[in-house]
Enzyme design. Structure first.
Site, PDB file in Angstrom:
ATOM      1  N   SER A 181      -2.382  83.924  87.585  1.00 54.61           N
ATOM      2  CA  SER A 181      -1.926  84.481  86.311  1.00 54.61           C
ATOM      3  C   SER A 181      -0.577  83.969  85.847  1.00 54.61           C
ATOM      4  CB  SER A 181      -1.875  86.009  86.397  1.00 54.61           C
ATOM      5  OG  SER A 181      -0.978  86.429  87.406  1.00 54.61           O
ATOM      6  N   HIS A 209      -8.679  85.871  84.722  1.00 51.76           N
ATOM      7  CA  HIS A 209      -8.281  84.936  83.670  1.00 51.76           C
ATOM      8  C   HIS A 209      -9.283  83.796  83.474  1.00 51.76           C
ATOM      9  CE1 HIS A 209      -4.360  86.901  83.327  1.00 51.76           C
ATOM     10  NE2 HIS A 209      -4.430  87.025  84.634  1.00 51.76           N
ATOM     11  N   LYS A 244      -9.255  91.206  78.881  1.00 51.25           N
ATOM     12  CA  LYS A 244      -8.632  89.926  78.528  1.00 51.25           C
ATOM     13  C   LYS A 244      -9.576  89.169  77.591  1.00 51.25           C
ATOM     14  CE  LYS A 244      -5.738  89.904  82.637  1.00 51.25           C
ATOM     15  NZ  LYS A 244      -6.098  91.258  83.128  1.00 51.25           N
TER      16      LYS A 244
END
Length: 398
Positions: A181, A209, A244
């Site tokens: 990250s 991610h 996300k």
């Protein structure tokens, strides 16, 4: 007069201020595209993990509203009591199919997922092998497990293999981010899985991610490595967050049916927490369809990544600032000192651009940085504005 430890906090906060480590919240309202209103100032934002620009998509908003109308706004109980709605159940089936694994379990938050499932898998007398740059939720889950933790150098598979070979623990768990990250680099998933096969270990992969961004149709880092479907291994637990790239909230873990059933029975952060509202599951089901169908979002995002990297390489020549070697939507610019990183952040703010300065303990001492996060909501013109601003600041602060 006796003193209390409660009297220490003002002085301790002053020490944080001296080290440029105090953090501040900001009041944020979404605007059009990649723009936000931040403490009343309209800004071009490079700080959001909304990598595909889906958080304000009308289809997700409409699905959430429909879910609220059908189920209300709260779940009313834990998943094992009354909180597991039809929408949540459908979402789990769709998530498992989407990532090409047998079964999925939907959690209300990513942090709660990792801090809960790790202690459910291993305990005292067992061994955990953790990448040095793992996210805090993996680190905290390892600590809560009471297993012996072996911290191997970042992405060093040779060091990991030595640790695995020397361990006599009855249960071995390797935990790692798929996309890190704060650095934006990716784990060698095939290499990690090969070591787990060789040393009878389980691999827990946190793809917070990568999910939605990497792999065919955004199916994530495991799919990008070709390790789903018939190639899936029972030695992999795949975890990803849904706040996300998916644009909503929550997280899930997927893998072999027996492993997921064990987690359902033993994960305290699942058993003893109120389930995520069905309105969120409804929005996530709409999000999955867009992630799968709209490849243009990933194509556009990866083109923006290339544009930013090319522009900064040219604009920052001669500067001490270093652009990390990342091919993902996370593009860290290493500055070094905390105060310098804050000065660059402030210089960008004065130009109407918001990029957060990341400082210890989130990153190691001496590696304070700007964490540039790109989104499919950005335009070419947005990228060029950031390149020009950083180039000007690098010259002014040299």
């Amino acid at each position: 007069m006796t003193t209390s430890w409660l009297d220490e906090f003002p002085a301790r906060m002053a020490e944080m201020d001296q080290a440029h480590l105090r953090r501040q919240r900001r009041v944020v309202t979404p605007d059009s595209g990649a723009r936000l209103t931040v403490n009343g100032q309209n800004m071009l934002a490079f700080c959001s993990n909304d990598y595909l620009g889906l958080a304000t998509h009308p289809a997700l908003v409409q699905a959430a509203c429909a879910g609220a109308q059908a189920y209300g706004v709260g779940s009313g109980g834990s998943p094992l009591v009354s909180g597991h709605s039809a929408a949540n159940a459908a979402l789990e089936h769709e998530l498992a199919a989407f990532v090409g694994l047998s079964r999925a379990l939907y959690f209300y938050a990513g942090y709660a997922t990792n801090t809960g499932i790790i202690p459910a898998l291993v305990g005292a007398g067992d061994a955990i092998f953790s990448d040095a740059l793992n996210h805090a939720c993996l680190i905290d889950g390892a600590r809560l497990s009471r297993a012996q933790v072996h911290r191997y150098a970042h992405a060093d598979l040779a060091a990991l293999e030595r640790e695995l070979a020397q361990s006599s623990a009855p249960r071995k768990l390797v935990i790692t981010d798929a996309v890190f990250s704060m650095d934006g680099d990716s784990a060698d998933i095939a290499g990690l899985l090969a070591l787990c096969e060789r040393h009878d270990a389980l691999l827990l992969l946190d793809d917070a991610h990568g999910f939605g961004v990497l792999g065919p149709q955004g199916r994530g880092s495991l799919a990008a490595a070709g390790l789903t479907g018939p190639q899936a291994s029972r030695r992999v637990l795949y975890m990803a967050t849904l706040g996300k790239a998916a644009g909503v909230a929550g997280a899930f873990v997927a893998g072999d049916d027996a492993l997921v059933e064990w987690l359902l029975q033993k994960t305290r952060s699942y058993i003893f927490a109120t389930a995520a509202p069905a309105m969120l599951a409804s929005a996530l089901r709409a999000s999955l369809k867009l992630i799968e169908q709209e490849d243009w979002r990933r194509t556009h995002l990866h083109r923006l990544i290339a544009r930013l990297r090319s522009g900064l390489r040219a604009g920052l020549q001669g500067s001490a600032w270093q652009l990390s070697d990342s091919k993902t939507a996370i593009q860290p610019l290493l500055i070094g000192r905390n105060d310098d990183a804050l000065a660059v952040m402030e210089g960008l703010r004065l130009r109407g651009i918001w990029v957060p300065a990341i400082r210890p303990p989130t990153v190691p001492e001496g590696t304070a940085r700007l964490r540039v996060a790109l989104s499919a909501a950005h335009t070419d013109a947005d990228i060029d504005l950031l390149i020009d601003a950083l180039t000007a600041l690098a010259r002014a602060l040299r």
